[in-house]
Enzyme design. Structure first.
Site, short mmCIF file in Angstrom:
data_model
loop_
_atom_site.label_atom_id
_atom_site.label_comp_id
_atom_site.label_asym_id
_atom_site.label_seq_id
_atom_site.Cartn_x
_atom_site.Cartn_y
_atom_site.Cartn_z
N GLN A 1 -2.65 -2.44 8.07
CA GLN A 1 -2.91 -2.22 10.15
C GLN A 1 -1.18 -2.83 10.74
O GLN A 1 -1.78 -1.98 11.81
CB GLN A 1 -4.49 -2.68 10.32
CG GLN A 1 -5.20 -2.54 10.15
CD GLN A 1 -6.10 -2.95 10.06
OE1 GLN A 1 -6.51 -4.71 10.16
NE2 GLN A 1 -7.53 -2.67 10.35
N LEU B 1 -5.84 -0.56 21.96
CA LEU B 1 -5.83 0.36 21.25
C LEU B 1 -7.58 0.54 21.56
O LEU B 1 -7.84 1.58 21.24
CB LEU B 1 -5.78 0.27 20.05
CG LEU B 1 -4.70 0.23 19.59
CD1 LEU B 1 -4.50 0.44 18.34
CD2 LEU B 1 -3.09 1.25 19.98
N CYS B 2 -7.89 -0.24 22.66
CA CYS B 2 -9.51 0.07 23.37
C CYS B 2 -10.80 -0.04 22.26
O CYS B 2 -10.83 1.37 21.93
CB CYS B 2 -10.01 1.44 24.05
SG CYS B 2 -11.06 1.09 24.81
N GLY C 1 -4.81 -6.20 17.90
CA GLY C 1 -5.14 -7.05 16.42
C GLY C 1 -5.53 -6.25 14.91
O GLY C 1 -5.23 -4.99 15.14
N LYS D 1 -7.55 7.46 14.53
CA LYS D 1 -8.31 7.61 14.06
C LYS D 1 -10.04 7.64 14.16
O LYS D 1 -10.17 7.68 13.25
CB LYS D 1 -7.83 6.64 12.74
CG LYS D 1 -6.95 6.20 12.13
CD LYS D 1 -6.45 4.85 11.53
CE LYS D 1 -5.11 4.74 11.31
NZ LYS D 1 -4.49 4.20 10.11
N ARG E 1 -6.87 -7.28 11.06
CA ARG E 1 -7.49 -7.81 10.12
C ARG E 1 -6.69 -7.95 8.05
O ARG E 1 -6.91 -8.45 7.31
CB ARG E 1 -8.19 -8.05 10.00
CG ARG E 1 -9.11 -7.31 10.12
CD ARG E 1 -11.10 -7.19 10.23
NE ARG E 1 -11.38 -6.10 10.07
CZ ARG E 1 -12.60 -6.24 10.74
NH1 ARG E 1 -13.36 -6.75 10.79
NH2 ARG E 1 -13.61 -4.77 11.11
N ARG F 1 -18.74 -2.69 18.61
CA ARG F 1 -18.62 -1.12 19.39
C ARG F 1 -20.40 -0.75 19.53
O ARG F 1 -20.55 0.13 19.77
CB ARG F 1 -17.79 -0.49 18.21
CG ARG F 1 -16.30 -0.49 19.07
CD ARG F 1 -15.87 -0.33 18.62
NE ARG F 1 -15.67 -1.00 16.73
CZ ARG F 1 -14.56 -0.17 15.40
NH1 ARG F 1 -13.50 0.41 16.16
NH2 ARG F 1 -14.42 -1.19 14.65
N TYR G 1 -13.90 -17.59 18.16
CA TYR G 1 -13.86 -16.51 17.04
C TYR G 1 -14.37 -16.58 15.67
O TYR G 1 -13.43 -17.35 15.05
CB TYR G 1 -11.78 -15.47 17.11
CG TYR G 1 -11.66 -14.73 18.47
CD1 TYR G 1 -11.96 -14.90 19.52
CD2 TYR G 1 -10.38 -15.24 18.60
CE1 TYR G 1 -11.69 -14.27 20.94
CE2 TYR G 1 -9.42 -14.82 19.99
CZ TYR G 1 -10.75 -14.24 20.77
OH TYR G 1 -9.64 -13.86 22.07
#
Length: 331
Positions: free
Chosen positions: A284, A205-206, A278, A213, A280, A226, A56
């Site tokens: 969130q 949350l795929c 996840g 959102k 950052r 994505r 990562y």
């Protein structure tokens, strides 16, 4: 927060903080100050487990996690899970679970994290060019040396686990699992259930499709994962957005959000011991409570399945994320 045991790790929060995005790689970069604030906010909210990996950000996520937890009193520090078994060159990732690589990686991770042992150590992807039992035995040696508390695997198929079990036990299997990615239900879940290997689920949350959102006009820049995910390309994107819209309607009828519904569905799966969230940026994490303190009943689950079946004629799995099976001969 809800808690469960993972082998010898007691009362692990059933939602753990995932740090792939914090590392920045394939997520458009990251901000260290925001990342550290996110880690501290997660702990404030009752999360006591952080999942990271060397790949990562090619060490960046582990570095940031290490800096954040060093600011916390030792008695209050979270469980730390990280991974092993990948190497990289020029931004390309390859599987490598040869004993020398495993031993090098554990030392590198301990140094970056600034800790003396890893609570839960996942083999990130199965390396079928290496001997599974030998890799397992190497990790078992590291466990006996006190550098690892529990050995786990990630993205392993039943045949991979069967071979790995010849060298050591498996505390958990970390797998992609969410309302839109359910391929593990066919073979992997039954295998793990029979052998009492719990599931740590990633991608809850795929990649934002279940966040409530995502819109049809959303675009993705740079190295954002994505851009290459088939779910975000026509016609699949429209199918998944339609399903998300109907799931959102169901969620609000139940008094919750789509995000809360998606995570609650995952936490209600009997073999899921932990789901990775996840984030950052601290904000969130503020919707975390939407998934806690309630459950879906049998009628809700049937309605969810009906929505998926009607709207997604050609489900797309997460296979595009897998690193290549073979590595260069000179690595």
């Amino acid at each position: 927060m809800e808690y469960a045991d993972i082998a010898s790790l007691h009362q692990v929060s059933k939602i753990a903080l995932g740090t792939w995005a914090i590392g920045g790689w394939m997520w458009g970069g990251s901000d260290e100050r925001d990342a550290m604030a996110t880690i501290h906010r997660a702990l404030d909210l009752g999360i006591n487990a952080i999942d990271t990996a060397p790949v990562y950000g090619f060490g960046r996520a582990e570095d940031i996690v290490g800096k954040a937890i060093r600011q916390i009193p030792v008695s209050e520090r979270p469980y730390v899970a990280t991974k092993v078994g990948l190497t990289w060159r020029d931004g390309k990732v390859f599987r490598d679970s040869r004993p020398a690589r495993l031993r090098q990686e554990v030392e590198d991770s301990l140094r970056r994290l600034g800790i003396d042992h890893i609570d839960l150590y996942f083999v990130h992807w199965p390396d079928r060019q290496s001997d599974f039992a030998e890799a397992a035995q190497t990790l078992e040696s590291l466990r006996r040396e006190g550098k690892i508390r529990e050995i786990a695997v990630s993205n392993f198929q039943p045949a991979d686990m069967q071979k790995f079990l010849q060298g050591t036990g498996i505390a958990a299997n970390q797998l992609p699992y969410n309302l839109f990615e359910r391929g593990i239900e066919k073979e992997i879940l039954p295998f793990c259930h029979e052998r009492r290997i719990p599931i740590v689920a990633y991608g809850a949350l795929c990649r934002g499709l279940l966040s409530g959102k995502m819109t049809a006009g959303r675009t993705f820049d740079g190295d954002d994962l994505r851009r290459v995910d088939p779910k975000f390309q026509a016609p699949h994107f429209q199918h998944y957005l339609a399903a998300a819209g109907q799931l959102d309607t169901l969620a609000h009828r139940l008094g919750h959000s789509l995000l809360g519904l998606a995570l609650r569905w995952l936490l209600d799966q009997p073999d899921v011991v932990c789901a990775l969230w996840g984030a950052r940026r601290p904000e969130q994490l503020e919707n975390l409570e939407e998934a806690l303190g309630w459950h879906l009943d049998a009628d809700n689950l049937r309605e969810i399945d009906d929505i998926l079946q009607k709207n997604i004629p050609d489900p797309v799995g997460p296979e595009f994320m897998a690193p290549p099976e073979e590595r260069p001969a000179d690595l």
